[in-house]
Design an enzyme around this catalytic site. Structure first.
Site, PDB file in Angstrom:
ATOM      1  N   LYS A 193       0.853  -1.188   0.000  1.00 30.04           N
ATOM      2  CA  LYS A 193       0.000   0.000   0.000  1.00 30.04           C
ATOM      3  C   LYS A 193       0.891   1.241   0.000  1.00 30.04           C
ATOM      4  CE  LYS A 193      -1.669   2.924   2.742  1.00 30.04           C
ATOM      5  NZ  LYS A 193      -1.673   4.026   1.765  1.00 30.04           N
ATOM      6  N   GLU A 271       9.665   1.600  10.701  1.00 28.61           N
ATOM      7  CA  GLU A 271      10.726   2.585  10.428  1.00 28.61           C
ATOM      8  C   GLU A 271      10.066   3.948  10.510  1.00 28.61           C
ATOM      9  OE1 GLU A 271      13.794   2.057  10.136  1.00 28.61           O
ATOM     10  OE2 GLU A 271      13.856  -0.104   9.777  1.00 28.61           O
ATOM     11  N   CYS A 306      13.779  10.952   6.590  1.00 25.83           N
ATOM     12  CA  CYS A 306      13.624  10.545   7.997  1.00 25.83           C
ATOM     13  C   CYS A 306      14.919  10.754   8.776  1.00 25.83           C
ATOM     14  CB  CYS A 306      13.195   9.093   8.064  1.00 25.83           C
ATOM     15  SG  CYS A 306      14.251   8.026   7.083  1.00 25.83           S
ATOM     16  N   GLU A 408       9.965  16.515  14.486  1.00 26.94           N
ATOM     17  CA  GLU A 408      10.389  16.287  13.109  1.00 26.94           C
ATOM     18  C   GLU A 408       9.609  17.241  12.195  1.00 26.94           C
ATOM     19  OE1 GLU A 408       9.030  12.661  11.088  1.00 26.94           O
ATOM     20  OE2 GLU A 408      11.116  12.371  10.495  1.00 26.94           O
TER      21      GLU A 408
END
Ligand code: NAD
Length: 507
Positions: A193, A271, A306, A408
């Site tokens: 997906k 992750e 990331c 973040e």
């Protein structure tokens, strides 16, 4: 239409011919959603519709999971000889290279990444498939034959089963391959997906795998729009037909994934996000190289990475000089513009929501006591007005607890914090809930090793950022809220294997 756009239109026609509708892959066939619904992807650069995808519903996810289950059970892939699995992965790598222009054009169009970076991502995806093709040939267990004269113990490694692969939009091709490479090498079947912002690369990848001989049913792809994307992602996490979820995305979504997977005790690998420290000591081998590392660390892929080096810690004695050089490099080297143009080095952000989010952090940065050194808003150039652009931004003297030093941002926004000495650097480096990556710049091997051991992060670079040339062999993943499990390397293959003990009594 002229220049690079023409080439892109030839390579990936739906960029300029929106009537073309993509289909997803379920079982044997490329297909529309069961109820015929679709959604549109608009260019992050121009706002034009660039592709239309099926809007999968729960019935489609169930069909895909059932197909992946049936295919896993019938053994056509899980029982195929390792050399067959390896050959198909290797062939797919070749196909990716042969279709480099198509894949790169799609990444330019949907992610908004500059064309040279898009080509780099395609090469990286091909390399990781080749790496796992090689590991498929070395998949083995263990034997215990010397414990007792009349007994033999075998430790077998078996594919975990049906894997639900859920991925984000920032490196949609390479991150799909980080998961499909080991999953397929292990003999698993997959329901993939993709993010609704970047469905195209998943479909191109599925075609490359089918054209390389992957049997039907081994890989299924379901596409779905924003909120529905979450619904179909959750449906995969809930499905009793799925044995494992391999997820890459935000920490907030990762928590939901883990919660849902707990209901069926699925294996989960996550992750997630990061706020990685890039630590520069006054004795860094070459200040200019460290400046370039800090620049690359934060601005690669417009900061939508990331492992971005989004917290730059600089020793106070070189801090002012270092920041001046970094600001000069940022102003001098970054060219915002059409990502299809080879001269562009900073593309738009992927989407309008991402733009709003990053602009919100810029506002927070301006009111948290930090010093804005460059950027801080949207570019004034009217040619960029339709794209989701933000200026590359550097905040200096950021308080360690400020939101822009803790959360973040996922955009081209750097927080700089000065430090006094090694102890202060270690304290600041670990002052985060994340633990994905870190870098240390110093000539002193003792300092480098002490910090590499002391920083709680899954990857540490010394005198480099984002890599050193050793890549797919090294396990990758997060400490703390940056994730669970590892990708890449042998550890990445282990995530897709179950372990079985067989104990044989000899007569
Ligand atoms: P996201 O968490 O919003 O979405 C990731 C994927 O999860 C998408 O496919 C999305 O449709 C799906 N999803 C959304 N809600 C879901 C739900 N409730 N259940 C199941 N699936 C759901 O992340 P994003 O905005 O696409 O990507 C950016 C994030 O990804 C950043 O936080 C970044 O740090 C992280 N990321 C991590 C790594 C890594 O290797 N650690 C790599 C790349 C990106």
């Amino acid at each position: 239409m002229s220049g690079p756009h023409e080439a892109l239109a030839d390579a990936w026609p739906c960029i300029f011919r929106p009537m073309r509708r993509e289909q997803m892959l379920i079982g044997q066939a490329y297909t529309d959603a069961a109820d015929g619904r679709t959604f549109e992807r608009r260019s992050p650069y121009s706002g034009e519709v660039i592709a239309t995808y099926p809007e999968a519903g729960l019935a489609d996810v169930e069909r895909a999971a059932a197909d992946a289950r049936k295919t896993f059970e019938d053994g056509r892939w899980s029982g195929a000889p390792a050399k067959v699995r390896a050959a198909i992965l290797r062939k797919t790598a070749d196909v990716l290279r042969a279709r480099l222009d198509d894949f790169a054009a799609n990444l330019v169009a949907e992610v908004g990444k500059p064309i040279s970076a898009a080509k780099g991502e395609v090469q990286g995806a091909a390399e990781v498939l080749e790496y796992y093709a090689a590991l498929a040939l070395d998949l083995h267990g263990e034997a215990y034959s010397a414990q007792a004269a009349d007994a033999l113990g075998l430790v077998l490694r078996e594919p975990v089963g049906v894997v639900g692969v859920i991925i984000p939009w920032n490196f949609p091709l390479v991150l799909a391959c980080w998961k499909l490479g080991p999953a397929l090498a292990a003999g698993c079947t997959v329901v993939l997906k993709p993010s609704h912002w970047t469905s195209g690369s998943a479909i191109l990848l599925a075609r490359a795998l089918s054209d390389s001989g992957l049997p039907p049913g081994v890989l299924n792809v379901v596409t779905g729009e924003a909120e529905n994307g979450a619904v179909i992602g959750q449906a995969l996490c809930q499905s009793p037909l799925v044995d494992k979820i391999a997820f890459t995305g935000s920490t907030a979504t990762g928590k939901k994934v883990m919660q849902t997977c707990a209901q069926t005790l699925k294996r989960v690998s996550l992750e997630l996000g990061g706020k990685s420290p890039n630590v520069v000591f006054a004795d860094a081998p070459a200040i200019d190289a460290a400046v370039a590392g800090a620049f690359f660390g934060i601005f690669m892929n417009a900061g939508q990475v990331c492992q971005a080096g989004s917290r730059l810690l600089v020793q106070r004695s070189i801090h002012a000089e270092f920041v001046d050089k970094l600001v000069a490099m940022t102003r001098g080297k970054l060219r915002l513009g059409d990502p299809a143009q080879p001269s562009t080095t900073l593309g738009p952000l992927v989407s309008e929501p991402q733009l709003r989010r990053v602009v919100g952090y810029l506002d927070q940065g301006k009111s948290c006591g930090a010093v804005l050194k460059t950027g801080g808003g949207r570019p004034a150039d009217p040619a960029l007005a339709r794209g989701h652009f933000v200026e590359p931004t550097i905040f200096d003297a950021v308080p360690a607890d400020a939101t822009i030093a803790q959360e973040e941002i996922f955009g081209p926004v750097l927080s700089v914090l000065p430090f006094e000495d090694e102890a202060d650097a270690l304290r600041l480096a670990n002052h985060t809930t994340y633990g994905l990556a870190a870098a240390i710049w110093t000539r002193d091997l003792n300092v480098a090793v002490r910090l590499a051991k002391g920083i709680r992060a899954g990857t540490v670079w010394v005198n480099a950022y984002h890599g050193t040339g050793v890549a797919n062999q090294m396990p990758y993943g997060g400490y703390r809220q940056s994730g669970i499990g590892r990708e890449l390397g042998r550890a990445g293959l282990d995530e897709y294997l179950e372990t079985k003990s067989v104990q044989i009594k000899l007569g």
